[in-house]
Design a protein around this motif. Sequence first.
Motif, PDB file in Angstrom:
ATOM      1  N   GLY A 133      42.897 -42.273  73.314  1.00  0.00           N
ATOM      2  CA  GLY A 133      41.448 -42.182  73.467  1.00  0.00           C
ATOM      3  C   GLY A 133      40.945 -40.780  73.178  1.00  0.00           C
ATOM      4  N   ILE A 134      40.158 -40.236  74.090  1.00  0.00           N
ATOM      5  CA  ILE A 134      39.576 -38.896  73.908  1.00  0.00           C
ATOM      6  C   ILE A 134      40.511 -37.795  74.409  1.00  0.00           C
ATOM      7  CG2 ILE A 134      37.216 -39.775  74.003  1.00  0.00           C
ATOM      8  CD1 ILE A 134      37.077 -38.765  76.931  1.00  0.00           C
ATOM      9  N   GLY A 135      41.753 -38.148  74.704  1.00  0.00           N
ATOM     10  CA  GLY A 135      42.725 -37.148  75.167  1.00  0.00           C
ATOM     11  C   GLY A 135      42.690 -36.912  76.660  1.00  0.00           C
ATOM     12  N   ARG A 136      42.130 -37.850  77.401  1.00  0.00           N
ATOM     13  CA  ARG A 136      41.966 -37.693  78.850  1.00  0.00           C
ATOM     14  C   ARG A 136      43.299 -37.480  79.565  1.00  0.00           C
ATOM     15  NH1 ARG A 136      42.232 -40.962  83.336  1.00  0.00           N
ATOM     16  NH2 ARG A 136      43.017 -42.669  82.042  1.00  0.00           N
ATOM     17  N   VAL A 137      44.288 -38.316  79.277  1.00  0.00           N
ATOM     18  CA  VAL A 137      45.589 -38.214  79.954  1.00  0.00           C
ATOM     19  C   VAL A 137      46.346 -36.983  79.474  1.00  0.00           C
ATOM     20  CG1 VAL A 137      47.827 -39.343  80.311  1.00  0.00           C
ATOM     21  CG2 VAL A 137      45.720 -40.688  80.408  1.00  0.00           C
ATOM     22  N   THR A 138      46.258 -36.703  78.178  1.00  0.00           N
ATOM     23  CA  THR A 138      46.916 -35.499  77.660  1.00  0.00           C
ATOM     24  C   THR A 138      46.345 -34.245  78.318  1.00  0.00           C
ATOM     25  OG1 THR A 138      47.531 -36.437  75.520  1.00  0.00           O
ATOM     26  CG2 THR A 138      47.239 -34.055  75.613  1.00  0.00           C
ATOM     27  N   LYS A 139      45.027 -34.123  78.332  1.00  0.00           N
ATOM     28  CA  LYS A 139      44.377 -32.923  78.873  1.00  0.00           C
ATOM     29  C   LYS A 139      44.644 -32.742  80.363  1.00  0.00           C
ATOM     30  CE  LYS A 139      39.816 -30.932  79.790  1.00  0.00           C
ATOM     31  NZ  LYS A 139      38.345 -31.098  79.650  1.00  0.00           N
ATOM     32  N   ASN A 140      44.536 -33.820  81.128  1.00  0.00           N
ATOM     33  CA  ASN A 140      44.613 -33.709  82.583  1.00  0.00           C
ATOM     34  C   ASN A 140      46.016 -33.811  83.150  1.00  0.00           C
ATOM     35  OD1 ASN A 140      41.710 -33.520  83.285  1.00  0.00           O
ATOM     36  ND2 ASN A 140      41.613 -35.534  82.333  1.00  0.00           N
ATOM     37  N   ILE A 143      49.825 -32.389  79.054  1.00  0.00           N
ATOM     38  CA  ILE A 143      49.948 -31.054  78.454  1.00  0.00           C
ATOM     39  C   ILE A 143      50.373 -30.011  79.480  1.00  0.00           C
ATOM     40  CG2 ILE A 143      47.615 -30.084  78.732  1.00  0.00           C
ATOM     41  CD1 ILE A 143      47.783 -29.477  75.666  1.00  0.00           C
ATOM     42  N   ARG A 144      50.259 -30.328  80.749  1.00  0.00           N
ATOM     43  CA  ARG A 144      50.707 -29.402  81.796  1.00  0.00           C
ATOM     44  C   ARG A 144      52.209 -29.499  82.048  1.00  0.00           C
ATOM     45  NH1 ARG A 144      49.061 -30.481  86.585  1.00  0.00           N
ATOM     46  NH2 ARG A 144      47.913 -32.427  86.365  1.00  0.00           N
ATOM     47  N   TYR A 145      52.824 -30.574  81.588  1.00  0.00           N
ATOM     48  CA  TYR A 145      54.254 -30.789  81.845  1.00  0.00           C
ATOM     49  C   TYR A 145      55.110 -30.739  80.586  1.00  0.00           C
ATOM     50  CZ  TYR A 145      53.233 -32.103  86.651  1.00  0.00           C
ATOM     51  OH  TYR A 145      52.836 -32.077  87.973  1.00  0.00           O
ATOM     52  N   PHE A 146      54.486 -30.874  79.435  1.00  0.00           N
ATOM     53  CA  PHE A 146      55.239 -30.923  78.189  1.00  0.00           C
ATOM     54  C   PHE A 146      54.809 -29.792  77.266  1.00  0.00           C
ATOM     55  CE2 PHE A 146      55.297 -35.120  79.999  1.00  0.00           C
ATOM     56  CZ  PHE A 146      56.635 -35.516  79.838  1.00  0.00           C
ATOM     57  N   ASN A 147      55.775 -29.258  76.540  1.00  0.00           N
ATOM     58  CA  ASN A 147      55.475 -28.164  75.625  1.00  0.00           C
ATOM     59  C   ASN A 147      54.676 -28.635  74.412  1.00  0.00           C
ATOM     60  OD1 ASN A 147      58.636 -27.620  76.637  1.00  0.00           O
ATOM     61  ND2 ASN A 147      57.194 -25.927  76.947  1.00  0.00           N
ATOM     62  N   GLU A 148      54.955 -29.854  73.988  1.00  0.00           N
ATOM     63  CA  GLU A 148      54.229 -30.433  72.871  1.00  0.00           C
ATOM     64  C   GLU A 148      53.831 -31.868  73.213  1.00  0.00           C
ATOM     65  OE1 GLU A 148      56.555 -30.188  69.316  1.00  0.00           O
ATOM     66  OE2 GLU A 148      56.753 -28.002  69.401  1.00  0.00           O
ATOM     67  N   VAL A 149      52.606 -32.226  72.830  1.00  0.00           N
ATOM     68  CA  VAL A 149      52.128 -33.598  73.012  1.00  0.00           C
ATOM     69  C   VAL A 149      51.531 -34.078  71.697  1.00  0.00           C
ATOM     70  CG1 VAL A 149      50.661 -35.179  74.308  1.00  0.00           C
ATOM     71  CG2 VAL A 149      51.593 -33.145  75.446  1.00  0.00           C
ATOM     72  N   ASP A 150      51.964 -35.246  71.249  1.00  0.00           N
ATOM     73  CA  ASP A 150      51.356 -35.907  70.100  1.00  0.00           C
ATOM     74  C   ASP A 150      50.443 -37.010  70.618  1.00  0.00           C
ATOM     75  OD1 ASP A 150      52.873 -34.297  68.466  1.00  0.00           O
ATOM     76  OD2 ASP A 150      54.351 -35.849  67.979  1.00  0.00           O
ATOM     77  N   LEU A 151      49.328 -37.238  69.944  1.00  0.00           N
ATOM     78  CA  LEU A 151      48.366 -38.259  70.357  1.00  0.00           C
ATOM     79  C   LEU A 151      48.282 -39.353  69.303  1.00  0.00           C
ATOM     80  CD1 LEU A 151      47.377 -35.391  71.652  1.00  0.00           C
ATOM     81  CD2 LEU A 151      45.334 -36.688  72.239  1.00  0.00           C
ATOM     82  N   LEU A 152      48.302 -40.603  69.756  1.00  0.00           N
ATOM     83  CA  LEU A 152      48.228 -41.767  68.881  1.00  0.00           C
ATOM     84  C   LEU A 152      47.026 -42.609  69.288  1.00  0.00           C
ATOM     85  CD1 LEU A 152      49.533 -43.677  66.740  1.00  0.00           C
ATOM     86  CD2 LEU A 152      50.865 -44.671  68.615  1.00  0.00           C
ATOM     87  N   GLU A 153      46.077 -42.789  68.372  1.00  0.00           N
ATOM     88  CA  GLU A 153      44.821 -43.471  68.709  1.00  0.00           C
ATOM     89  C   GLU A 153      44.198 -44.057  67.432  1.00  0.00           C
ATOM     90  OE1 GLU A 153      41.702 -45.197  69.892  1.00  0.00           O
ATOM     91  OE2 GLU A 153      42.925 -44.282  71.455  1.00  0.00           O
ATOM     92  N   PRO A 154      43.898 -45.383  67.410  1.00  0.00           N
ATOM     93  CA  PRO A 154      43.338 -45.982  66.197  1.00  0.00           C
ATOM     94  C   PRO A 154      41.837 -45.795  66.007  1.00  0.00           C
ATOM     95  CG  PRO A 154      43.651 -47.667  67.853  1.00  0.00           C
ATOM     96  CD  PRO A 154      44.191 -46.392  68.443  1.00  0.00           C
ATOM     97  N   VAL A 155      41.119 -45.351  67.042  1.00  0.00           N
ATOM     98  CA  VAL A 155      39.661 -45.202  66.944  1.00  0.00           C
ATOM     99  C   VAL A 155      39.358 -43.755  66.572  1.00  0.00           C
ATOM    100  CG1 VAL A 155      37.472 -45.445  68.161  1.00  0.00           C
ATOM    101  CG2 VAL A 155      39.351 -47.044  68.638  1.00  0.00           C
ATOM    102  N   SER A 156      38.854 -43.548  65.365  1.00  0.00           N
ATOM    103  CA  SER A 156      38.764 -42.209  64.790  1.00  0.00           C
ATOM    104  C   SER A 156      37.861 -41.272  65.576  1.00  0.00           C
ATOM    105  CB  SER A 156      38.305 -42.285  63.338  1.00  0.00           C
ATOM    106  OG  SER A 156      37.041 -42.920  63.233  1.00  0.00           O
TER     107      SER A 156
END
Length: 314
Positions: A133-140, A143-156
């Motif tokens: 989605g809008i990166g809600r889980v990654t941001k909150n 990204i605090r636990y992993f050095n790198e995060v890739d995001l996969l989302e079909p809605v541009s």
Amino acid sequence: MVYFLSSYSLLSTSTLGLTASYFSSFSFPSNSKIRCMDAGGLDSDGREFNTAEDMWREQAGDPSKKTQWYRDGVSYWEGVKANMDGVLGGFANVNEPDISCSEDFLNILLSERFPPAADARRQPLVALDCGSGIGRVTKNLLIRYFNEVDLLEPVSHFLETARETLASGCQTNSDMHKAVNFYCVPLQDFTPDTARYDVIWIQWCIGHLTDEDFVSFFKSAKVGLKAGGFFVLKENIARSGFVLDNEDRSVTRSDLYFKELFSRCGLHVYKSKDQKGFPEELFAVKMYALTTDPPKKAPRAKSKTSTNRPRTIM
């Protein structure tokens, strides 16, 4: 109105005056001898299906129907605003308990699967956020636990918002913790790089996949896990059978339905946890940690009865 968690978000869906409690309390015929996917279900208009197979045959039973199923799902989310209130269907207040419960679960998993000594050897730690989605889980969280995060989302427009947010407005996005790749690809079409990820996080998106694509996705995604890596699936749970959402083209499955699919994927439930702190009118939400290796069985303790039994003297 029926309020329940959609596969990407919390969603308000117009129906014929039904309530979420109707879906969770719907009574399906019980038969322990049949497969869970042979159990009945219903859609968001209250129409009943005898089996999941019947439902999938109607909704995505040939290539053209299947293409339309996925097209309609993406089209629904293309009409949703790319903000917290949009992706959480007007329930932005569930963000905090969602992240808090997920963080508790993730901490337990990381401490058990990657203890400190092993963690140092695994650097960098890498996660994939599926249905980001809008990166809600990654941001909150991620990204605090992993050095790198890739995001996969079909809605541009969701993914573009995530890119902008994580590039400028995320204090933890640094050289040590950063969002790296942004894939605008449907879940069912994605194959990860071999052995890139320690954790593949899949939240509120797997309901958009047919059973067939659910299995093929996990089988393909396995190659993306490092040795000892695992999946986390966080999803809505129907009390029994399934519920089809006619508006956003997603299916809410029961716990037993999920476990049958996990078995078909060759995955094992390492741990699970129920989400707490959501409004009662919403579907239950559950987290599963899934591994490709079966859980190790604890040694069976010796029976005190047999240990203390006096020997027979011949």
